[in-house]
Design an enzyme around this catalytic site. Structure first.
Site, mmCIF file in Angstrom:
data_model
loop_
_atom_site.group_PDB
_atom_site.id
_atom_site.type_symbol
_atom_site.label_atom_id
_atom_site.label_comp_id
_atom_site.label_asym_id
_atom_site.label_seq_id
_atom_site.Cartn_x
_atom_site.Cartn_y
_atom_site.Cartn_z
ATOM 1 N N HIS A 74 17.642 -2.847 23.416
ATOM 2 C CA HIS A 74 18.022 -3.836 24.135
ATOM 3 C C HIS A 74 17.280 -3.944 25.245
ATOM 4 C CE1 HIS A 74 22.665 -3.465 22.888
ATOM 5 N NE2 HIS A 74 21.651 -3.216 21.835
ATOM 6 N N TYR A 203 28.845 -4.650 31.534
ATOM 7 C CA TYR A 203 29.569 -3.809 32.413
ATOM 8 C C TYR A 203 30.256 -4.739 33.428
ATOM 9 C CZ TYR A 203 26.564 0.116 31.772
ATOM 10 O OH TYR A 203 25.705 1.310 31.069
ATOM 11 N N PRO A 295 29.619 8.361 34.101
ATOM 12 C CA PRO A 295 28.808 7.773 33.340
ATOM 13 C C PRO A 295 28.370 6.503 33.286
ATOM 14 C CG PRO A 295 31.383 8.198 32.581
ATOM 15 C CD PRO A 295 31.122 8.717 33.619
ATOM 16 N N LYS A 299 23.244 7.998 32.553
ATOM 17 C CA LYS A 299 22.145 8.903 33.086
ATOM 18 C C LYS A 299 22.068 10.340 32.438
ATOM 19 C CE LYS A 299 19.339 6.220 35.204
ATOM 20 N NZ LYS A 299 19.281 5.448 34.012
ATOM 21 N N TYR A 387 17.798 1.756 35.735
ATOM 22 C CA TYR A 387 18.662 1.585 34.588
ATOM 23 C C TYR A 387 17.872 2.116 33.430
ATOM 24 C CZ TYR A 387 22.404 0.442 31.169
ATOM 25 O OH TYR A 387 23.147 0.565 30.151
HETATM 26 P P1 FAD Z 1 25.555 19.337 26.677
HETATM 27 O O1 FAD Z 1 25.457 18.347 25.649
HETATM 28 O O2 FAD Z 1 26.983 19.754 27.290
HETATM 29 O O3 FAD Z 1 25.233 20.927 25.795
HETATM 30 C C1 FAD Z 1 25.516 22.269 26.054
HETATM 31 C C2 FAD Z 1 25.489 22.937 24.718
HETATM 32 O O4 FAD Z 1 25.948 24.191 25.268
HETATM 33 C C3 FAD Z 1 26.798 22.572 24.129
HETATM 34 O O5 FAD Z 1 26.513 22.296 22.636
HETATM 35 C C4 FAD Z 1 27.864 23.701 24.194
HETATM 36 O O6 FAD Z 1 28.873 23.960 23.012
HETATM 37 C C5 FAD Z 1 27.104 24.923 24.530
HETATM 38 N N1 FAD Z 1 27.577 26.053 25.070
HETATM 39 C C6 FAD Z 1 28.584 25.962 26.227
HETATM 40 N N2 FAD Z 1 28.698 27.238 26.431
HETATM 41 C C7 FAD Z 1 28.038 27.908 25.806
HETATM 42 C C8 FAD Z 1 27.760 29.182 25.812
HETATM 43 N N3 FAD Z 1 28.714 30.199 26.302
HETATM 44 N N4 FAD Z 1 27.049 30.021 24.953
HETATM 45 C C9 FAD Z 1 26.335 29.170 23.938
HETATM 46 N N5 FAD Z 1 26.306 27.796 24.067
HETATM 47 C C10 FAD Z 1 27.242 27.336 25.037
HETATM 48 N N6 FAD Z 1 24.364 10.377 28.958
HETATM 49 C C11 FAD Z 1 23.454 9.329 28.849
HETATM 50 O O7 FAD Z 1 22.340 9.801 29.197
HETATM 51 N N7 FAD Z 1 23.675 8.131 28.385
HETATM 52 C C12 FAD Z 1 24.904 7.746 28.104
HETATM 53 O O8 FAD Z 1 25.173 6.530 27.687
HETATM 54 C C13 FAD Z 1 26.108 8.647 28.344
HETATM 55 N N8 FAD Z 1 27.248 8.395 27.909
HETATM 56 C C14 FAD Z 1 28.145 9.156 28.002
HETATM 57 C C15 FAD Z 1 29.312 8.943 27.599
HETATM 58 C C16 FAD Z 1 30.329 9.899 27.388
HETATM 59 C C17 FAD Z 1 31.689 9.837 26.844
HETATM 60 C C18 FAD Z 1 30.110 11.423 27.824
HETATM 61 C C19 FAD Z 1 31.144 12.568 27.699
HETATM 62 C C20 FAD Z 1 28.903 11.662 28.354
HETATM 63 C C21 FAD Z 1 27.984 10.502 28.400
HETATM 64 N N9 FAD Z 1 26.681 10.940 28.786
HETATM 65 C C22 FAD Z 1 25.620 10.033 28.549
HETATM 66 C C23 FAD Z 1 26.251 12.392 29.235
HETATM 67 C C24 FAD Z 1 25.444 13.123 28.284
HETATM 68 O O9 FAD Z 1 26.323 13.185 27.297
HETATM 69 C C25 FAD Z 1 25.627 14.511 28.727
HETATM 70 O O10 FAD Z 1 24.956 14.417 29.937
HETATM 71 C C26 FAD Z 1 24.403 15.639 27.727
HETATM 72 O O11 FAD Z 1 25.408 15.751 26.726
HETATM 73 C C27 FAD Z 1 23.934 16.622 28.449
HETATM 74 O O12 FAD Z 1 23.306 17.619 27.741
HETATM 75 P P2 FAD Z 1 23.247 19.268 27.892
HETATM 76 O O13 FAD Z 1 22.301 19.689 26.800
HETATM 77 O O14 FAD Z 1 22.756 19.418 29.527
HETATM 78 O O15 FAD Z 1 24.627 19.692 27.895
HETATM 79 C C1 DHB Z 2 27.636 4.288 26.564
HETATM 80 C C2 DHB Z 2 28.070 5.094 27.640
HETATM 81 C C3 DHB Z 2 27.729 4.884 28.969
HETATM 82 O O1 DHB Z 2 27.907 5.687 29.840
HETATM 83 C C4 DHB Z 2 26.908 3.930 29.281
HETATM 84 O O2 DHB Z 2 26.855 3.623 30.670
HETATM 85 C C5 DHB Z 2 26.653 2.754 28.512
HETATM 86 C C6 DHB Z 2 26.688 2.922 27.109
HETATM 87 C C7 DHB Z 2 27.849 4.234 25.224
HETATM 88 O O3 DHB Z 2 28.606 5.279 24.929
HETATM 89 O O4 DHB Z 2 27.730 3.359 24.423
#
Ligand code: FAD
Ligand code: DHB
Length: 397
Positions: A74, A203, A295, A299, A387
């Site tokens: 995009h 948005y 969210p 980021k 962004y």
């Molecule tokens: P996580 O993805 O939480 O991974 C951590 C892993 O550790 C998991 O698999 C978990 O099962 C595991 N774990 C937990 N406890 C233990 C344990 N005791 N032992 C071993 N393993 C364990 N971010 C963006 O950049 N762009 C977006 O558009 C965006 N939109 C989002 C929309 C939604 C609805 C949500 C919920 C989040 C969004 N985010 C977005 C945020 C993004 O999903 C998270 O910031 C990202 O998943 C972080 O990655 P991580 O690897 O740090 O943690």
């Molecule tokens: C999506 C999630 C977000 O938090 C955002 O800012 C933009 C898009 C998504 O899930 O598509």
């Protein structure tokens, strides 16, 4: 099972998997422990937007092929308010950068495939994960799998276990400063079968609250609306959900949202959280284990990627030249970029959400800010460069 490896990684989310790939590229071995099954992590619906630096990183690591084929690049986003839509031309304002809409669980599939292809072990379905001797030179991670005890003996631990994992707690409380802001709202997210409503993400701010119109494929759409974080998805029938979207997206442009059967619903909490420090002894936190953003700025995953780029370089420097300085300064450097992302996520959240009980001044400030962003090239450029994502290192090395 007892493993002896260089880096023990807790968590197979984006942070843990990317860390393993970055280390492997430097000839450094790792073992990953994950509480969930492979199917569960590859099927959980989360993020959708990848920043420019994250896209470049995935390509550089050789895991960008499917993203480039199946993701959607995009060049802009839209801000909707006061019955009108306003385009922010990310591409033009940032000298040619863009974002990629490609779901997180697809990124996870690509990363898991690449990590396993490297011959790296991922132990899925572990329980009772605990960290030991993190302030010595041979830290250990203990766990259970199928009732049997296991151990990972390593030189470093990557604490990539998300917000609820045990790694952050392994830093002594006296060494941790935790900053927390809880927003009085959540996001109600849906997936539905419908064609896209718009070529770009929208948005939208309205007096009834925020809406985000995102997409997944030409036939599946992702949308969110601001909700009470304590609400229950079962209180919302399909008809009620669409009526709420319609009311919030009312406009003067004759534009309507494409509706269709909803097949997934969920409510997400909204928090800003930062743990300082992100390291203790041989334990280094990365991603959501150290920080959470609301969210709105998209980021979270991208901040996780920035952390592990820094961390992998610091660890590589240690093995290659016995260098300690980049390890010692990891938290200070990582957290600087994190604060920028945190501030941007708060800024987007504050500009686009309505909170109950606000005074009229705050509401009018919000509208003044939106007017400014869509009418001033300087303000639009600031939003655009944040962004699409600030560089992983150059600014904050
Ligand atoms: P996580 O993805 O939480 O991974 C951590 C892993 O550790 C998991 O698999 C978990 O099962 C595991 N774990 C937990 N406890 C233990 C344990 N005791 N032992 C071993 N393993 C364990 N971010 C963006 O950049 N762009 C977006 O558009 C965006 N939109 C989002 C929309 C939604 C609805 C949500 C919920 C989040 C969004 N985010 C977005 C945020 C993004 O999903 C998270 O910031 C990202 O998943 C972080 O990655 P991580 O690897 O740090 O943690
Ligand atoms: C999506 C999630 C977000 O938090 C955002 O800012 C933009 C898009 C998504 O899930 O598509």
């Amino acid at each position: 099972m007892t493993y002896k490896t260089q880096v023990g990684i807790i968590g197979a989310g984006p942070a843990g998997l990317l860390l393993s790939l970055l280390l492997h590229r430097q000839g450094i071995e790792s073992v990953i422990l994950e509480v969930q099954s492979r199917d569960a992590i590859e099927g959980t619906i989360k993020a959708g937007v990848l920043e420019h630096p994250t896209v470049e990183l995935l390509k550089e690591l050789g895991v960008g092929e499917r993203m480039m084929k199946e993701g959607f690049e995009h060049h802009g986003i839209e801000l909707a308010f006061g019955g009108k839509r306003h385009r922010i031309d990310l591409h033009e304002l940032t000298g040619g950068k863009s974002i990629m809409v490609y779901p997180q669980h697809e990124v996870i599939k690509d990363l898991v495939g690449a990590v396993l292809a490297n011959g790296t072990t991922i132990e899925f379905g572990v329980t009772e994960v605990s960290l030991h001797d993190v302030d010595g030179t041979q830290p250990t991670i203990r766990y259970k799998k199928d009732g049997a005890a296991g151990e990972v003996r390593c030189d470093f631990i990557g604490g990539c276990d998300g917000f609820h994992g045990p790694s952050r707690q392994a830093i002594p409380a006296a060494k941790r400063v935790e900053h927390l802001k809880v927003y009085p709202c959540g996001w109600f997210g849906i997936l539905c079968e419908a064609p896209p409503s718009s070529d770009e993400l929208i948005y939208a701010q309205s007096d009834r609250g925020f809406v985000l119109v995102s997409t997944r494929t030409p036939t599946i759409q992702r949308m969110y609306f601001q909700c009470d974080p304590t609400d229950n998805v079962n209180n919302w029938s399909e008809e009620r959900i669409w009526a709420e979207f319609r009311a919030r997206m009312a406009n003067d442009d004759g534009w309507t949202l494409q509706e269709g059967p909803i097949f997934q619903k969920g409510i997400i909490a909204m928090r800003s959280f930062i743990c300082e420090t992100m390291q203790h002894g041989r334990l280094f936190l990365a991603g959501d284990s150290a920080h959470i953003v609301p969210p709105t700025g998209a980021k979270g995953l991208n901040l996780a990627a920035g952390d592990v780029v820094l961390l992998s370089k610091a660890i590589a420097g240690f093995y290659r030249h016995n260098a300690q300085a980049a390890l010692d300064s990891y938290s200070t450097r990582a957290v600087q970029r994190v604060w920028r992302g945190e501030h941007f996520s708060w800024f987007m959240t504050s500009m686009l959400h309505d909170f109950e009980g606000e005074d009229t001044i705050t509401r009018r400030f919000r509208r003044a800010q939106l007017d400014y962003v869509v009418n001033s090239r300087a303000a639009a450029t600031s939003l655009a460069e944040n962004y699409v994502g600030l560089p992983f290192e150059d600014m904050y090395a």
